[in-house]
Design a protein around this motif. Sequence first.
Motif, mmCIF file in Angstrom:
data_model
loop_
_atom_site.group_PDB
_atom_site.id
_atom_site.type_symbol
_atom_site.label_atom_id
_atom_site.label_comp_id
_atom_site.label_asym_id
_atom_site.label_seq_id
_atom_site.Cartn_x
_atom_site.Cartn_y
_atom_site.Cartn_z
ATOM 1 N N ALA A 1 0.831 -1.201 0.000
ATOM 2 C CA ALA A 1 0.000 0.000 0.000
ATOM 3 C C ALA A 1 0.861 1.245 0.000
ATOM 4 C CB ALA A 1 -0.912 0.000 1.221
ATOM 5 N N GLN A 2 0.314 2.343 -0.499
ATOM 6 C CA GLN A 2 1.065 3.572 -0.604
ATOM 7 C C GLN A 2 1.497 4.067 0.761
ATOM 8 O OE1 GLN A 2 -1.127 6.409 -2.843
ATOM 9 N NE2 GLN A 2 -0.841 5.342 -4.777
ATOM 10 N N GLY A 3 2.676 4.673 0.763
ATOM 11 C CA GLY A 3 3.219 5.160 2.018
ATOM 12 C C GLY A 3 2.980 6.647 2.186
ATOM 13 N N THR A 4 4.028 7.369 2.549
ATOM 14 C CA THR A 4 3.866 8.766 2.889
ATOM 15 C C THR A 4 4.078 9.688 1.706
ATOM 16 O OG1 THR A 4 6.199 8.839 3.507
ATOM 17 C CG2 THR A 4 4.617 8.352 5.241
ATOM 18 N N GLY A 5 4.254 9.128 0.533
ATOM 19 C CA GLY A 5 4.447 9.962 -0.647
ATOM 20 C C GLY A 5 5.912 10.091 -0.988
ATOM 21 N N ASN A 6 6.191 10.647 -2.139
ATOM 22 C CA ASN A 6 7.558 10.763 -2.614
ATOM 23 C C ASN A 6 8.239 11.975 -1.999
ATOM 24 O OD1 ASN A 6 9.909 10.612 -4.046
ATOM 25 N ND2 ASN A 6 9.081 11.673 -5.819
ATOM 26 N N THR A 7 9.188 11.728 -1.101
ATOM 27 C CA THR A 7 9.918 12.823 -0.457
ATOM 28 C C THR A 7 11.396 12.722 -0.758
ATOM 29 O OG1 THR A 7 10.112 11.500 1.557
ATOM 30 C CG2 THR A 7 8.259 13.007 1.418
ATOM 31 N N GLY A 8 11.737 12.102 -1.890
ATOM 32 C CA GLY A 8 13.143 11.877 -2.194
ATOM 33 C C GLY A 8 13.474 10.424 -1.972
ATOM 34 N N ASN A 9 14.545 9.953 -2.596
ATOM 35 C CA ASN A 9 14.894 8.543 -2.513
ATOM 36 C C ASN A 9 15.427 8.206 -1.142
ATOM 37 O OD1 ASN A 9 15.483 5.959 -3.087
ATOM 38 N ND2 ASN A 9 17.303 6.373 -4.294
ATOM 39 N N THR A 10 14.741 7.297 -0.466
ATOM 40 C CA THR A 10 15.148 6.923 0.891
ATOM 41 C C THR A 10 15.553 5.464 0.969
ATOM 42 O OG1 THR A 10 12.854 6.420 1.452
ATOM 43 C CG2 THR A 10 13.650 8.636 1.948
ATOM 44 N N GLY A 11 15.884 4.889 -0.195
ATOM 45 C CA GLY A 11 16.371 3.511 -0.187
ATOM 46 C C GLY A 11 15.339 2.511 0.242
ATOM 47 N N GLY A 12 14.063 2.811 0.034
ATOM 48 C CA GLY A 12 13.028 1.855 0.348
ATOM 49 C C GLY A 12 12.371 2.105 1.687
ATOM 50 N N THR A 13 12.853 3.048 2.493
ATOM 51 C CA THR A 13 12.251 3.268 3.794
ATOM 52 C C THR A 13 10.880 3.895 3.676
ATOM 53 O OG1 THR A 13 13.345 5.418 3.966
ATOM 54 C CG2 THR A 13 14.476 3.518 4.915
ATOM 55 N N ALA A 14 10.566 4.486 2.514
ATOM 56 C CA ALA A 14 9.250 5.065 2.310
ATOM 57 C C ALA A 14 8.306 4.054 1.674
ATOM 58 C CB ALA A 14 9.354 6.305 1.421
ATOM 59 N N VAL B 1 16.040 0.526 -4.588
ATOM 60 C CA VAL B 1 16.983 0.025 -3.578
ATOM 61 C C VAL B 1 18.422 0.354 -3.963
ATOM 62 C CG1 VAL B 1 17.920 -2.059 -2.491
ATOM 63 C CG2 VAL B 1 15.454 -1.803 -2.772
ATOM 64 N N THR B 2 18.793 0.061 -5.208
ATOM 65 C CA THR B 2 20.198 0.196 -5.595
ATOM 66 C C THR B 2 20.650 1.642 -5.705
ATOM 67 O OG1 THR B 2 19.617 0.075 -7.959
ATOM 68 C CG2 THR B 2 20.154 -1.991 -6.841
#
Length: 269
Positions: free
Chosen positions: A162-175, A217-218
């Motif tokens: 399910a969708q998370g908190t939205g795109n706030t920059g690449n966080t390596g999958g933490t979002a 991820v990469t």
Amino acid sequence: MPATGGRHRLSRRTKIATAALGLGIAAGALVIATTVGDPGAANAAGAASSGQITCPDVASRLPAIPAQAQAEVQRNLTLLNTQISEANNRLVSTAGQGGPNFVQNAILGPLEDKRASTIDRIAIAIGRQSEKPQNLGGLAACSLGGQANTGAGTVTASTAPAQGTGNTGNTGGTAGQISCPDVASQLPAIPASAQAEVQRNLDLLNTQITEANNRLVTSAGEGGANFVQNAILGPLEDKRVATINRIATAIGRTADKPQGLDALAPCGL
């Protein structure tokens, strides 16, 4: 030799050794901070070294699906995809756990059991309206491979979390992972002559999401605040537009062409 000269040389050697030791400790601390402070990155590295779970393709082994069975078959093919996604997530989150048989006993074995039940439901659904397909049970077992699963038993690209908190920059999958609207469930009845082409493109939608999640991820830590949108989500949307259009065109050759499917192309975190 004057004692002071010896002391100076000893002092210099001691300083060099101390500095080297300090660098070693700092490097060790960086590794610990990376693997302990960011378990997602550490687990992703572990998963990358062992590959992802690959399963035999189910959809391509099915006979022509009666119209009355298409919805139920579709749901179960989608469930097969969900099961693989969950198993791959489990592979990442448990990296480094257990002994040599951990993956087989804790991930691949349970996945095979789930797939066997789901494949059986597909065969039963088809068998209610036509001849029941046989020998599909051999497609249940999966394994670890060096490449991502590219549609093993899947017909939809909409099973990301399910969708998370939205795109706030690449966080390596933490979002979270990339989530896309379901395409298969929005299609009308698929003419028999178009089923193979539609299936290939639905599988391709799934492959595109898998590749985008791998890129997420990469590329962790790269770029600025808009990196994910510009480098991952934007190109993914372009690919999905082209693929969805091919699906609509394939259906439109022998039936009414579905309209408005392009709205399903954008994805998010």
